[in-house]
Design a protein around this motif. Structure first.
Motif, short mmCIF file in Angstrom:
data_model
loop_
_atom_site.label_atom_id
_atom_site.label_comp_id
_atom_site.label_asym_id
_atom_site.label_seq_id
_atom_site.Cartn_x
_atom_site.Cartn_y
_atom_site.Cartn_z
N ILE A 50 8.81 -13.67 -5.84
CA ILE A 50 8.81 -12.23 -6.06
C ILE A 50 10.06 -11.59 -5.48
CG2 ILE A 50 7.53 -10.09 -5.67
CD1 ILE A 50 6.20 -12.05 -7.57
N ASP A 108 8.54 -3.25 -0.70
CA ASP A 108 8.28 -4.60 -0.21
C ASP A 108 6.87 -4.73 0.36
OD1 ASP A 108 10.72 -5.48 -1.00
OD2 ASP A 108 11.64 -5.48 1.00
N GLU A 112 6.28 -4.23 -11.16
CA GLU A 112 7.36 -5.22 -11.07
C GLU A 112 6.80 -6.62 -10.86
OE1 GLU A 112 10.14 -4.07 -8.08
OE2 GLU A 112 10.89 -2.33 -9.20
N VAL A 113 5.78 -6.74 -10.03
CA VAL A 113 5.16 -8.05 -9.79
C VAL A 113 4.54 -8.58 -11.08
CG1 VAL A 113 3.30 -9.26 -8.58
CG2 VAL A 113 4.72 -7.61 -7.35
N ARG A 169 -4.47 -5.34 -11.29
CA ARG A 169 -3.59 -4.30 -10.74
C ARG A 169 -4.34 -2.99 -10.55
NH1 ARG A 169 -0.15 -0.56 -13.60
NH2 ARG A 169 1.52 0.22 -12.25
N ALA A 227 6.00 -0.93 -7.65
CA ALA A 227 6.04 -2.28 -7.07
C ALA A 227 5.06 -3.22 -7.75
CB ALA A 227 5.75 -2.21 -5.57
N THR A 228 3.84 -2.76 -7.98
CA THR A 228 2.84 -3.63 -8.62
C THR A 228 3.22 -3.95 -10.05
OG1 THR A 228 1.51 -1.66 -9.13
CG2 THR A 228 0.94 -2.89 -7.14
N LYS A 271 4.46 -4.85 -2.54
CA LYS A 271 4.50 -6.14 -3.23
C LYS A 271 3.78 -7.21 -2.42
CE LYS A 271 8.83 -5.35 -5.74
NZ LYS A 271 10.25 -5.76 -5.89
N ARG A 272 4.02 -7.22 -1.11
CA ARG A 272 3.40 -8.23 -0.25
C ARG A 272 1.86 -8.12 -0.30
NH1 ARG A 272 6.06 -7.11 3.69
NH2 ARG A 272 7.64 -8.74 3.59
#
Length: 302
Positions: A241, A285, A219-220, A263, A216-217, A288-289
């Motif tokens: 995002i 999710d 992807e961000v 990160r 997830a991180t 990511k949030r």
């Protein structure tokens, strides 16, 4: 349930002791699976395994890895090897502590001359034996267990040269009693090792959580880099995002090295937080949030 470390000089009766202990445990009311981990399990030649320090280090690594994979509260693992170095016995003790199980050492106490004689008899019979150079080197470097050390306690001492090795030996019987005794509030002579923060696998190291956090991180980071590369006339505003997730607002260009550093720090902080109680995100999710909120705070936009 338990990890048993057999140790002693080369050709001191360790394998016989391991088999007798396993048989005695199976004959008892023990409900756990009993398994012996030794060089023979991996078809390792004793002379080649102890020919030099790299080979010996590799042997210890193979056995330690197998023990690490095998220890649990559902079985009893017996490590049948020289286990002659106290630092290595400490490593095995740490594995037992991390698993939260019982631990003990069974020491085959035999005089060097007798070990040398038994080794020669094996060679004459065509059985597996050490060559003289390796045998003398192993004898010289052997570090006797000391019950005052945590990793050598409790210590059950066998004297194969005097008493032989049988399932009925006092030391074997005592070890079986220790390994199978029921633990309750009144038990003081049985110690079950307790994991510490240093040895316990944290919730963050759970494979699923770690995978989701890493994916997830990343992807961000990729979205931010792509948005900046397509921006014209300054940094992009309100980088999206995904649906239902907060956007990222940056007031200056942020390079990939800085994003990677943020990160790494975020993942480290999340792991430390999980030790104090709050579990890490287990879905993409949520990860990511949390990461977006962290980036916005660090970049000073909220």
């Amino acid at each position: 349930m338990a990890l048993v470390v057999i140790c002693g000089q080369p050709c001191s009766g360790k394998s016989t002791a391991a088999k007798c202990l396993a048989e005695a445990l199976n004959d008892s009311e023990c409900k756990q699976t009993v398994r012996i981990v030794d060089e023979a399990s991996f078809h390792l030649d004793r002379n080649q395994s102890y020919a030099n320090m790299p080979s010996e280090k590799n042997l210890r690594g193979v056995l330690r890895s197998e023990v690490d994979r095998s220890v649990s509260k559902d079985n009893i693992i017996i490590v049948d090897s020289l286990n002659s170095i106290k630092g290595y016995r400490y490593e095995l003790w740490c594995l037992a502590r991390a698993a939260g199980i019982r631990y003990c050492v069974v020491y085959c106490d035999v005089e060097e001359m007798q070990c040398r004689k038994w080794n020669e008899e094996r060679r004459e019979k065509g059985e597996a034996a050490y060559n003289d150079v390796i045998f003398e080197d192993l004898v010289r470097r052997f570090e006797n267990p000391d019950r005052r050390n945590r990793w050598d306690s409790p210590l059950f001492e066998l004297r194969p040269q005097i008493d032989g090795v049988e399932k009925s030996c006092v030391a074997i019987a005592d070890a079986v009693s220790y390994l199978t005794k029921k633990v309750d509030s009144k038990s003081r002579d049985v110690k079950v090792l307790q994991p510490t923060i240093a040895t316990q696998n944290t919730r963050f190291s759970d494979a699923n959580s770690l995978y989701e956090m890493d994916k997830a991180t990343q992807e961000v980071i990729n979205i931010i880099v792509e948005a900046q590369s397509q921006a014209i006339g300054g940094p992009p505003a309100g980088i999206s995002i995904g649906q239902g997730l907060p956007s990222i607002d940056i007031s200056r260009p942020v390079g990939l090295p800085e994003l990677r550093r943020l990160r790494r720090t975020f993942i480290k902080l999340t792991g430390q937080t999980s030790l104090s109680g709050r579990p890490p995100p287990s879905d993409a999710d949520s990860a990511k949030r949390m990461f977006v909120d962290y980036l916005n705070r660090e970049l000073g936009t909220i």
